[in-house]
Design an enzyme around this catalytic site. Structure first.
Site, PDB file in Angstrom:
ATOM      1  N   LYS A  86      23.250  27.404   8.037  1.00 38.28           N
ATOM      2  CA  LYS A  86      21.972  27.334   8.770  1.00 38.28           C
ATOM      3  C   LYS A  86      21.270  26.031   8.428  1.00 38.28           C
ATOM      4  CE  LYS A  86      19.015  27.808   5.172  1.00 38.28           C
ATOM      5  NZ  LYS A  86      17.936  26.845   4.814  1.00 38.28           N
TER       6      LYS A  86
ATOM      7  N   ASP B  44      17.911  34.517   2.330  1.00 36.01           N
ATOM      8  CA  ASP B  44      18.539  33.969   3.538  1.00 36.01           C
ATOM      9  C   ASP B  44      19.647  34.857   4.090  1.00 36.01           C
ATOM     10  OD1 ASP B  44      16.931  31.724   3.558  1.00 36.01           O
ATOM     11  OD2 ASP B  44      18.385  30.444   2.525  1.00 36.01           O
TER      12      ASP B  44
END
Length: 300
Positions: free
Chosen positions: A21, A146
């Site tokens: 990401k 995350d």
């Protein structure tokens, strides 16, 4: 036998793509009493990914990887994810986990979180747990902030400690050039040096979301900010130099991802991105060219 049941019975192995990401924005809004920081950030999956191989066994958890720098056993986040799945759902089966690394480590790209997300998502299938996404997300957030996003993927607003996710239904079709300087950053250390009283350059998260929803990708560049950039630059250095070099190629936006040290540029076309990649490669050895991705972990 019903084909769906047959597939479940025969599923002993699974290969999962675990995308990295980037942060299109990162703001820290406060600190909780438990020491965690409250954040507001827009996260985006990219096609740069690890590959995670899971093989169902009769017991135990074993982790191996193609990279000597990957910690094994209890210190590995993928191991912790498997352990948490066993505990959460009372599973007696075991698993062999093999991780083929492509995402650089300690880079602000959620490589470890992506691997953990792949394990949680894959074990739900090969251990025949059949948990829904909310149940998997509860396990995920216990492993790392995350990890829930890495399960969901795409483009999302993340709030709280990163676990409150609002999917943004956009098609961010951009090419990405990522430069990782030759340092490893401690996220804990960066946050420990963060002083919100001295933080003035904050992202306009609402404006970025409005541009994304309108399909105005070029509009987001002027509003992309990461409040951790100044901290990481002060402790480790090199962030601003990379941003300046990428900006020479007129990207849509350039930003440090997470707590760093990776810095990326967004480009409209592969040709623009590739030109930047080839030139920057002469200076930076650890450099990647990829593109945005609309999904999280998935079967290969």
């Amino acid at each position: 036998m019903d084909e769906r049941v047959k597939d479940k019975v025969n599923m002993k192995k699974i290969i999962i793509k675990a995308p990295a990401k980037i942060n299109l924005s990162l703001d820290v809004t406060g600190r909780r009493q438990d020491g965690y920081h409250e954040v507001e950030m827009i996260m985006q999956s990219i096609e740069l990914c690890d590959t995670v191989y899971l093989t169902k066994t009769r017991g135990g958890i074993d982790v191996s990887a193609d990279c000597l720098d990957v910690p094994l056993g209890n210190d590995n986040i993928a191991y912790k994810a498997a352990k948490a799945m066993q505990s959460a759902f009372g599973v007696g089966d075991g698993v062999d986990i093999y991780i083929k690394k492509s995402i650089p480590m300690a880079a602000g790209l959620a490589g470890g979180s992506a691997d953990a997300a792949a394990v949680i998502w894959g074990l739900n299938r090969i251990w025949d747990i059949d948990a829904n996404r909310d149940e998997l997300m509860k396990v995920a957030v216990s492993i790392g902030a995350d990890v829930p996003f890495c399960i969901m993927g795409g483009t999302a607003l993340a709030q709280g400690i990163g676990e409150r996710l609002t999917p943004l239904s956009v098609d961010l079709n951009c090419h990405v050039v990522i430069v990782k300087p030759p340092i490893s950053v401690s996220t804990r250390r960066v946050y420990s040096f963060l002083d919100l009283r001295k933080t003035f350059n904050r992202p306009n998260t609402t404006a970025i979301m409005d541009f994304l929803k309108a399909g105005d990708i070029e509009g987001i560049g002027g509003y992309m900010e990461n409040v951790l950039e100044d901290v990481t630059e002060t402790i480790y250095g090199g962030i601003y130099d990379i941003k300046r070099e990428i900006n020479r190629f007129k990207p849509l936006g350039v930003l440090m991802s997470g707590s760093g040290p990776s810095v990326y540029g967004l480009f409209n076309t592969r040709e623009e991105a590739y030109r930047a990649y080839l030139t920057l490669k002469e200076t930076y050895g650890d450099i990647y060219i990829t593109r945005t991705c609309p999904c999280g972990v998935c079967i290969i």
